[in-house]
Motif scaffolding. Structure first.
Motif, short mmCIF file in Angstrom:
data_model
loop_
_atom_site.label_atom_id
_atom_site.label_comp_id
_atom_site.label_asym_id
_atom_site.label_seq_id
_atom_site.Cartn_x
_atom_site.Cartn_y
_atom_site.Cartn_z
N LYS A 151 0.78 -1.29 -0.22
CA LYS A 151 -0.03 -0.03 -0.02
C LYS A 151 0.82 1.26 0.04
O LYS A 151 1.96 1.30 0.49
CB LYS A 151 -1.06 0.05 1.36
CG LYS A 151 -1.99 -1.08 1.18
CD LYS A 151 -2.84 -1.08 2.38
CE LYS A 151 -3.85 -2.17 2.48
NZ LYS A 151 -4.84 -2.12 3.51
N MET A 152 0.42 2.26 -0.65
CA MET A 152 0.97 3.55 -0.72
C MET A 152 0.83 4.47 0.72
O MET A 152 -0.25 4.59 0.53
CB MET A 152 0.86 4.30 -2.18
CG MET A 152 1.77 5.35 -2.33
SD MET A 152 1.40 6.28 -3.87
CE MET A 152 2.07 5.15 -5.00
N ALA A 153 1.75 4.86 1.09
CA ALA A 153 1.40 5.68 2.25
C ALA A 153 1.17 7.15 2.03
O ALA A 153 1.57 7.59 0.78
CB ALA A 153 2.81 5.55 3.04
N PRO A 154 0.81 7.86 2.76
CA PRO A 154 0.37 9.39 2.54
C PRO A 154 1.73 10.17 1.89
O PRO A 154 1.35 11.14 1.08
CB PRO A 154 -0.04 9.89 3.67
CG PRO A 154 -0.58 8.82 4.65
CD PRO A 154 0.28 7.74 4.12
N ASP A 155 2.82 9.57 2.17
CA ASP A 155 4.01 10.43 1.65
C ASP A 155 4.57 9.79 0.22
O ASP A 155 5.54 10.31 -0.20
CB ASP A 155 5.07 10.49 2.54
CG ASP A 155 5.75 9.00 3.09
OD1 ASP A 155 5.08 8.02 2.29
OD2 ASP A 155 6.63 8.74 3.89
N ASP A 199 -3.90 8.16 9.18
CA ASP A 199 -3.51 9.59 8.28
C ASP A 199 -2.15 9.82 9.25
O ASP A 199 -1.61 10.66 8.58
CB ASP A 199 -4.75 10.52 8.80
CG ASP A 199 -6.00 10.31 7.67
OD1 ASP A 199 -5.72 9.35 6.82
OD2 ASP A 199 -6.99 10.61 7.93
N ASP A 200 -2.26 9.59 10.41
CA ASP A 200 -0.99 10.03 11.08
C ASP A 200 0.23 9.39 11.00
O ASP A 200 1.35 9.51 11.33
CB ASP A 200 -1.31 10.36 12.85
CG ASP A 200 -1.58 8.78 13.45
OD1 ASP A 200 -1.35 7.93 12.61
OD2 ASP A 200 -1.91 8.81 14.65
N GLY A 201 0.13 8.15 9.94
CA GLY A 201 1.48 7.41 9.74
C GLY A 201 1.39 6.08 10.54
O GLY A 201 2.26 5.34 10.17
N ARG A 446 -1.27 11.89 -4.24
CA ARG A 446 -0.12 10.87 -4.56
C ARG A 446 0.10 10.34 -5.89
O ARG A 446 1.27 10.22 -6.20
CB ARG A 446 -0.47 9.48 -3.44
CG ARG A 446 -0.55 9.87 -2.15
CD ARG A 446 -0.89 8.57 -1.47
NE ARG A 446 -2.22 8.00 -1.76
CZ ARG A 446 -2.83 6.96 -1.37
NH1 ARG A 446 -2.11 5.92 -0.71
NH2 ARG A 446 -3.99 6.43 -1.92
N ALA A 447 -0.81 10.40 -6.87
CA ALA A 447 -0.65 10.05 -8.06
C ALA A 447 0.03 11.08 -8.75
O ALA A 447 0.91 10.73 -9.56
CB ALA A 447 -2.13 9.74 -8.76
#
Length: 468
Positions: A151-155, A199-201, A446-447
C-alpha cells in the motif's frame, strides 16, 4: 569324518538368538507404539511434547517435499486467458488514476496507468532486511515469497508485507521502502495478510505466533495454536501496542461464536485475513464501532468483527451469507463491502465468488456483483475490492490474476490481466499466471508524485510485463 554336531548346535543357538532378538525388538516397538497411542489419545504427559515433535516433523517433511518448485506454489494459478495487460477501458466511465498491485511472482509491486503502462516498480527481497532479531531464523528463499499486500503511504512511499510459502508462521514481516526500493524501516514481527495506514502514519497490522495456553470448556482450542494479534506500529515502524485477538474474542459477549471452530481446524483457528482501521469518516455512520477501532475478518469461521484496541475486546461480531470472505471495508454510509470468495452457489457457471455490500444492522445485501457464463468471476482464496470516489468498485480477482472495475450496474469499464506467464510443469502446453493478491486505485495527490515521471515501459514489452 568331521563331527558336525558342534556346528549344528552353534547354528541352532545363533538362529535362536536372532529370533529372540527380533521378537524382542518387535515387542518393544509394539509396547512403545501402544504407550505412545495411549499417551496421545488420553492426552497425558508427555502428550504435548510428542504432538509438537510430530507436527514439527510433518511440517519439515512437507516443506522439503511439497515446496520445491516455485510454479507449484499457490502463488500461481492456471491462466484462464491469453490476454495480458489492459483489455477494457471506458474512459468516460472508469475512475481516472494509477493502479498499484502486488504479484505472486516475487516480492515486488507495480504501479500502472489506465492503459497498463508501467509508471513505477518496486522490488526488495526479504533477505535484504532479515537479521538475527527475526523470529524466523531460517527463512525461505526469496523466490518462495511475495508481497501479499503493498500500500502507498500518504507520503508516496510504499509499505509492504512479506508472505512465504511452505513455512509457519508464513507472515515474515513488513517494511517501508522509498521510491528506489530502499528500506526506510523494517518490522520483523511475523506480520501477515493485511494492514491499514492511519492518516498520522501509524500502521495497524496483523501478526501471528504459536501459543500453548488453553481455555476452559473449549477443548478444540488446544495448543499449539497459530494465534493472531492486532498490533499498532508507530510511523517509524516500532511496535507500540499488541492485542491477542483470540483473547479479545473469548472475553467478549461473542465468545460463543468461537464454538463454531471445528476440532480439525489444524490449529489456525481464526485465520484473520483483514484489519481495517475505522477513522472519523467511516465511524460517522457505522453503528458498531468508533474511530480507532479495527474491523477484522476471521475467514475460517465466516465472522466479521470489531475490535476495540483500547479495551482489548471484541465489541461486535456477525456472520452472514458469505463463505471464506476477505477484506470487509466500512463504507461512509455505514454499510460493509466485502469479497465473498466461495458463497455464490446459485450459478456455478458464473464462478463461486461475488462482491457483497451489506447493511450490518440487518445483514441485508444492498448491492452485489457476480460473474456470468461469459465473464466468470472466481477466486477461492485471497482477493479484495475498493470502492472508488466515482462510485465504481475496483476488484482484485486474485486466482484469475485479474483486476476489474465495475459500475453500480455491474458493467466492466476497466480490466487488466497480469501479463506474467510461466509454463505449467504439470500440464505441458498450459500456462500459469501469478496471483494478484491486492490492488488499489490511487487517484489523489499521491498520483501526482508519479505522473511527472515518464512511464518506465509498456506492460507488453517490458521485462515485468513480458508474457513468458
Amino acid at each position: 569324518m568331521p563331527d558336525t554336531r558342534q556346528y549344528e548346535e552353534s547354528n541352532t543357538t545363533n538362529t535362536g538368538d536372532r529370533l529372540f532378538l527380533t521378537a524382542s525388538v518387535i515387542g518393544i516397538a509394539a509396547i512403545s507404539f501402544g504407550l505412545g497411542a495411549f499417551v496421545v489419545l488420553a492426552e497425558v504427559p508427555p502428550y504435548q511434547s510428542l504432538k509438537n515433535a510430530w507436527r514439527a516433523g510433518t511440517a519439515l517433511w512437507e516443506q522439503r517435499t511439497k515446496y520445491t518448485d516455485v510454479e507449484r506454489l499457490d502463488f500461481w494459478s492456471p491462466a484462464r486467458t491469453d490476454e495480458v495487460g489492459v483489455t477494457i477501458h471506458d474512459q468516460d466511465k472508469a475512475q481516472a488514476g494509477l493502479t498499484l498491485y502486488s504479484s505472486g511472482d516475487g516480492p515486488h509491486a507495480v504501479l500502472i496507468d489506465m492503459d497498463g503502462n508501467i509508471v513505477h516498480e518496486w522490488r526488495m527481497p526479504f533477505s535484504a532486511i532479515h537479521d538475527e532479531t527475526s523470529p524466523i531464523p531460517n527463512p525461505q528463499k526469496d523466490e518462495f515469497m511475495h508481497w501479499h499486500t503493498a500500500k502507498m503511504a500518504p507520503d508516496g512511499n510504499l509499505i509492504v508485507q512479506y508472505t512465504a510459502a511452505g513455512d509457519t508462521p508464513y507472515g515474515y514481516g513488513m517494511a517501508k521502502i522509498d521510491r528506489n526500493s530502499k528500506p526506510i524501516w523494517k518490522y520483523l514481527g511475523t506480520a501477515h495478510h493485511d494492514f491499514s495506514i492511519a492518516d498520522d502514519g501509524r500502521v495497524y497490522a496483523l501478526t501471528q505466533e504459536f501459543r500453548f495456553n488453553t481455555y476452559p470448556n473449549r477443548k478444540q482450542l488446544r495448543p499449539p495454536r497459530l494465534d493472531d494479534f492486532a498490533v499498532i506500529l508507530s510511523p517509524d515502524g516500532k511496535e507500540i501496542k499488541r492485542v491477542s485477538i483470540l483473547d479479545a474474542l473469548i472475553k467478549s459477549n461473542y465468545a460463543n461464536m468461537v464454538d463454531f471452530a471445528p476440532y480439525f481446524a489444524n490449529e489456525d483457528i481464526l485465520h484473520t485475513n483483514t484489519i481495517q482501521l475505522i477513522d472519523d469518516k467511516t465511524a460517522a455512520n457505522f453503528a458498531y464501532g468508533k474511530a480507532g477501532d479495527v474491523v477484522l475478518s476471521f475467514r475460517d469461521l465466516g465472522i466479521i468483527a470489531v475490535l476495540d484496541m483500547d479495551a482489548e475486546k471484541i465489541t461486535w461480531a456477525t456472520r452472514g451469507p458469505w463463505l471464506g470472505q476477505h477484506d470487509p471495508d466500512v463504507l461512509p454510509n455505514g454499510d460493509i463491502l466485502l469479497f465473498d470468495n466461495q458463497g455464490q452457489f446459485a450459478d456455478p457457471d458464473a464462478g463461486f465468488s461475488r462482491i457483497l455490500q451489506i447493511d450490518p444492522q440487518t445483514n441485508a445485501i444492498t448491492w452485489q456483483y457476480k460473474g456470468n457464463a461469459d465473464q466468470k468471476f472466481d477466486s477461492n482464496i485471497r482477493a479484495d475490492q475498493q470502492r472508488l470516489p466515482n462510485g465504481n468498485t475496483l476488484i482484485t480477482e486474485s486466482s484469475g490474476g485479474r483486476l476489474l472495475e465495475v459500475t453500480d450496474s455491474g458493467e466492466i469499464v476497466w480490466e487488466f490481466h497480469n501479463p506474467i506467464r510461466r509454463d505449467d510443469p504439470d500440464n505441458p502446453g498450459k500456462k500459469l499466471v501469478p496471483v494478484v493478491s491486492q490492488a488499489e486505485r490511487i487517484s489523489d495527490a499521491r498520483a501526482d508524485l508519479f505522473r511527472t515521471t515518464a512511464p518506465a515501459s509498456n506492460t507488453g514489452t517490458s521485462n515485468a510485463g513480458e508474457a513468458q
